[in-house]
Design a protein around this motif. Structure first.
Motif, PDB file in Angstrom:
ATOM      1  N   PHE A  83      54.969 -23.812 -15.711  1.00  0.00           N
ATOM      2  CA  PHE A  83      56.142 -24.195 -16.485  1.00  0.00           C
ATOM      3  C   PHE A  83      56.036 -23.659 -17.900  1.00  0.00           C
ATOM      4  O   PHE A  83      54.980 -23.218 -18.337  1.00  0.00           O
ATOM      5  CB  PHE A  83      56.315 -25.725 -16.511  1.00  0.00           C
ATOM      6  CG  PHE A  83      55.354 -26.454 -17.410  1.00  0.00           C
ATOM      7  CD1 PHE A  83      55.736 -26.799 -18.703  1.00  0.00           C
ATOM      8  CD2 PHE A  83      54.091 -26.801 -16.978  1.00  0.00           C
ATOM      9  CE1 PHE A  83      54.854 -27.483 -19.541  1.00  0.00           C
ATOM     10  CE2 PHE A  83      53.208 -27.483 -17.800  1.00  0.00           C
ATOM     11  CZ  PHE A  83      53.599 -27.830 -19.089  1.00  0.00           C
ATOM     12  N   LEU A  84      57.162 -23.698 -18.605  1.00  0.00           N
ATOM     13  CA  LEU A  84      57.187 -23.385 -20.024  1.00  0.00           C
ATOM     14  C   LEU A  84      58.256 -24.239 -20.694  1.00  0.00           C
ATOM     15  O   LEU A  84      59.142 -24.782 -20.035  1.00  0.00           O
ATOM     16  CB  LEU A  84      57.387 -21.894 -20.303  1.00  0.00           C
ATOM     17  CG  LEU A  84      58.639 -21.161 -19.836  1.00  0.00           C
ATOM     18  CD1 LEU A  84      59.866 -21.533 -20.657  1.00  0.00           C
ATOM     19  CD2 LEU A  84      58.415 -19.677 -19.957  1.00  0.00           C
ATOM     20  N   LEU A  85      58.136 -24.343 -22.007  1.00  0.00           N
ATOM     21  CA  LEU A  85      59.091 -25.088 -22.821  1.00  0.00           C
ATOM     22  C   LEU A  85      59.892 -24.111 -23.669  1.00  0.00           C
ATOM     23  O   LEU A  85      59.365 -23.090 -24.119  1.00  0.00           O
ATOM     24  CB  LEU A  85      58.360 -26.083 -23.730  1.00  0.00           C
ATOM     25  CG  LEU A  85      57.478 -27.113 -23.029  1.00  0.00           C
ATOM     26  CD1 LEU A  85      56.750 -27.968 -24.070  1.00  0.00           C
ATOM     27  CD2 LEU A  85      58.291 -27.985 -22.094  1.00  0.00           C
ATOM     28  N   VAL A  86      61.159 -24.442 -23.893  1.00  0.00           N
ATOM     29  CA  VAL A  86      62.057 -23.603 -24.688  1.00  0.00           C
ATOM     30  C   VAL A  86      62.781 -24.514 -25.670  1.00  0.00           C
ATOM     31  O   VAL A  86      63.326 -25.548 -25.272  1.00  0.00           O
ATOM     32  CB  VAL A  86      63.101 -22.885 -23.793  1.00  0.00           C
ATOM     33  CG1 VAL A  86      64.007 -21.992 -24.626  1.00  0.00           C
ATOM     34  CG2 VAL A  86      62.413 -22.085 -22.700  1.00  0.00           C
ATOM     35  N   GLY A  87      62.810 -24.124 -26.925  1.00  0.00           N
ATOM     36  CA  GLY A  87      63.479 -24.918 -27.943  1.00  0.00           C
ATOM     37  C   GLY A  87      64.993 -24.777 -27.895  1.00  0.00           C
ATOM     38  O   GLY A  87      65.532 -23.752 -27.472  1.00  0.00           O
ATOM     39  N   GLU A  88      65.672 -25.818 -28.341  1.00  0.00           N
ATOM     40  CA  GLU A  88      67.133 -25.793 -28.417  1.00  0.00           C
ATOM     41  C   GLU A  88      67.577 -24.651 -29.328  1.00  0.00           C
ATOM     42  O   GLU A  88      66.963 -24.385 -30.362  1.00  0.00           O
ATOM     43  CB  GLU A  88      67.648 -27.119 -28.973  1.00  0.00           C
ATOM     44  CG  GLU A  88      69.151 -27.192 -29.029  1.00  0.00           C
ATOM     45  CD  GLU A  88      69.655 -28.557 -29.460  1.00  0.00           C
ATOM     46  OE1 GLU A  88      70.874 -28.766 -29.360  1.00  0.00           O
ATOM     47  OE2 GLU A  88      68.849 -29.400 -29.891  1.00  0.00           O
ATOM     48  N   GLY A  89      68.610 -23.946 -28.909  1.00  0.00           N
ATOM     49  CA  GLY A  89      69.159 -22.855 -29.702  1.00  0.00           C
ATOM     50  C   GLY A  89      68.442 -21.525 -29.522  1.00  0.00           C
ATOM     51  O   GLY A  89      68.837 -20.525 -30.116  1.00  0.00           O
ATOM     52  N   VAL A  90      67.399 -21.479 -28.710  1.00  0.00           N
ATOM     53  CA  VAL A  90      66.626 -20.249 -28.500  1.00  0.00           C
ATOM     54  C   VAL A  90      67.304 -19.389 -27.428  1.00  0.00           C
ATOM     55  O   VAL A  90      67.685 -19.871 -26.374  1.00  0.00           O
ATOM     56  CB  VAL A  90      65.175 -20.585 -28.084  1.00  0.00           C
ATOM     57  CG1 VAL A  90      64.413 -19.328 -27.705  1.00  0.00           C
ATOM     58  CG2 VAL A  90      64.476 -21.335 -29.201  1.00  0.00           C
TER      59      VAL A  90
END
Length: 109
Positions: A83-90
């Motif tokens: 898995f990975l995390l992605v920030g809002e607006g990216v």
């Protein structure tokens, strides 16, 4: 209020909540709230989601297959179990290098 077509307490297989389609990427919302939700996304090999902006904080978890997840022009290859995390607006895009399914968790901070 939580919206879902699945009953509370019902045991399900997450990957089977959506099927592959040669026509387009398939989305199935497991549940939604005003603060986010969880979806299962199925890609047939070669399908992609073009570059777009994350509407919330995201967690992408690959259930089956392999995807290339590109964040700000930086590609990441993910396989089942990663898995990975992605920030809002990216800005990001996704392409399937094989038939693949992923769980998408959206959380609005």
């Amino acid at each position: 209020m939580l919206e879902s077509g699945i009953k509370f307490g019902e045991v399900r297989n997450l990957a089977s909540q959506t099927e592959y389609s040669g026509d387009r990427v398939q989305f199935n919302n497991i549940f939604n709230t005003s603060n986010g939700g969880v979806s299962v996304v199925a890609f047939s090999a070669g399908q992609r989601l073009d570059t777009h902006t994350a509407p919330a904080e995201l967690m992408v978890y690959v259930l089956e297959g392999e995807i290339e997840f590109t964040i700000s022009d930086n590609p990441h290859t993910l396989v089942a179990g990663q898995f990975l995390l992605v920030g809002e607006g990216v800005r990001h895009s996704v392409s399937a290098t094989s038939d693949a399914k992923m769980m998408l968790v959206k959380v609005k901070a």
